[in-house]
Write a protein that holds these residues in place. Structure first.
Motif, short mmCIF file in Angstrom:
data_model
loop_
_atom_site.label_atom_id
_atom_site.label_comp_id
_atom_site.label_asym_id
_atom_site.label_seq_id
_atom_site.Cartn_x
_atom_site.Cartn_y
_atom_site.Cartn_z
N TYR A 1 10.15 -7.02 -2.35
CA TYR A 1 11.04 -6.86 -1.20
C TYR A 1 10.98 -5.45 -0.63
N ASN A 2 10.89 -4.46 -1.50
CA ASN A 2 10.78 -3.07 -1.02
C ASN A 2 9.50 -2.89 -0.21
N LEU A 3 8.42 -3.52 -0.63
CA LEU A 3 7.18 -3.44 0.14
C LEU A 3 7.37 -4.10 1.51
N ILE A 4 7.98 -5.26 1.54
CA ILE A 4 8.20 -5.95 2.81
C ILE A 4 9.03 -5.07 3.75
N ARG A 5 10.10 -4.46 3.23
CA ARG A 5 10.95 -3.59 4.05
C ARG A 5 10.20 -2.36 4.53
N ALA A 6 9.33 -1.82 3.66
CA ALA A 6 8.67 -0.55 3.94
C ALA A 6 7.63 -0.65 5.04
N VAL A 7 7.07 -1.84 5.24
CA VAL A 7 6.01 -1.99 6.25
C VAL A 7 6.32 -3.09 7.27
N ALA A 8 7.59 -3.49 7.34
CA ALA A 8 7.98 -4.54 8.29
C ALA A 8 7.70 -4.10 9.72
N PRO A 9 7.43 -5.04 10.62
CA PRO A 9 7.19 -4.69 12.03
C PRO A 9 8.29 -3.78 12.57
N PRO A 10 7.90 -2.80 13.38
CA PRO A 10 6.64 -2.64 14.11
C PRO A 10 5.47 -2.06 13.31
N TYR A 11 5.67 -1.77 12.03
CA TYR A 11 4.54 -1.39 11.18
C TYR A 11 3.68 -2.64 10.92
N PRO A 12 2.51 -2.49 10.28
CA PRO A 12 1.58 -3.64 10.20
C PRO A 12 2.12 -4.86 9.48
N GLY A 13 3.07 -4.71 8.56
CA GLY A 13 3.67 -5.86 7.89
C GLY A 13 3.05 -6.16 6.54
N ALA A 14 3.89 -6.60 5.60
CA ALA A 14 3.41 -7.06 4.30
C ALA A 14 2.79 -8.44 4.48
#
Length: 308
Positions: free
Chosen positions: A218-231
């Motif tokens: 979940y931390n990974l998903i939050r850390a790169v969620a859009p507008p970043y590239p996304g998990a």
């Protein structure tokens, strides 16, 4: 007092506006040209400078000698760097009569280096902030001039936290500017031995490993969620991006019948990703990597999970 400002992104916009509001005379703004390969979800420093009638110079790669000569000739009292993406050479830093100062998106000495907000979310931190510090040849190593902390809430994405850090940068700069305008630069030691340094991240670093604990995923998903590239994860030879998610309740996670199977499960139309510790991620929005920004329909999700 006058300054030359190197700036980009929302932090650059807010900090440039703060300088102008406090009466700092900005002689030149140096920024980056927008990249056609990048999603531009942030404001443009060049627009703020143009509205204020400030000359603008652009730097794509390294700062060249002609620009350094121009800054040296201007003899600024201060040189500021606000989320500028290139290291500034020593000769440029020396051009500032009083100090060369950088705004960094963490509470130094923690999270020195690249993309500090993303790293803080990835590591499950509950607090971060912005730090104005003296620039040296070594990145994020100079004395601390001002800091402002902000909380990281359990469901905050990196974008949520970056928005808070942008405001924190504005507050930190606003509070210290009266001293800077008097030529006074407050300094506190930046104890690097008590901190941490992290490099940049690549899109591949967003790959989900369902064998990891649910909180780690979940931390990974939050850390790169859009507008970043996304998990993302690959399923049956195709790539999918988790655009929105949250930790599934224990009750919902317990409804997964096959306790040995990590990865995707469909429970009453709700898509879950079972993690290695038995916890689960409730996937609220899933994208096909070939169509980013377009959420899969319930029918498509059902077919994704149930078809052999």
């Amino acid at each position: 007092m006058n300054a030359v400002v190197f700036a980009y992104h929302n932090v650059g916009v807010r900090c440039l506006k703060t300088l102008l509001a406090r009466g700092m005379q900005v002689q030149l703004v140096v920024t980056h040209p927008d990249s056609p390969s990048e999603t531009l979800w942030f404001d443009r420093v060049a627009d703020v400078a143009a509205e204020a009638g400030i000359p603008v110079a652009y730097v794509d790669e390294a700062v060249d000698e002609a620009l350094i000569d121009r800054v040296v000739a201007a003899a600024p009292d201060y040189l500021f760097s606000f989320y500028f993406r290139r290291m500034l050479p020593a000769r440029l830093l020396a051009a500032a009569r009083i100090a060369a100062l950088n705004m960094h998106g963490s509470l130094l000495p923690k999270y020195r280096g690249r993309v500090p907000v993303n790293w803080a979310v990835l590591h499950g931190e509950t607090e971060t902030g912005a730090t104005l510090h003296v620039m040296q040849a070594k990145p994020d190593a100079g004395d601390i001039v001002a800091q402002q902390a902000v909380p990281i809430l359990p469901d905050d994405t990196a974008k949520d936290v970056f928005d808070k850090v942008s405001v924190a940068a504005e507050i930190a700069l606003w509070r210290v500017l009266p001293q800077l305008l008097r030529g006074e630069v407050p300094r506190q030691p930046n104890d690097l031995s008590a901190g941490s340094y992290f490099g940049g991240r690549k899109p591949e670093d967003g790959r989900i490993d369902w064998a990891q604990p649910a909180q780690t995923v979940y931390n990974l998903i939050r850390a790169v969620a859009p507008p970043y590239p996304g998990a993302f994860f690959d399923h049956r030879g195709h790539r999918f991006i988790v655009a929105r998610a949250r930790i599934a309740s224990a009750v919902l996670a317990a409804r997964i019948e096959d306790k040995s199977a990590i990865g995707l499960h469909l429970i009453d139309g709700q898509l879950l990703g079972r993690a290695g510790d038995g916890g689960a991620i409730h996937i609220l929005e899933l994208w096909d990597a070939d169509q980013p920004g377009v959420a899969l329909s319930p029918r498509q999700i059902s077919e994704l999970v149930t078809q052999p």
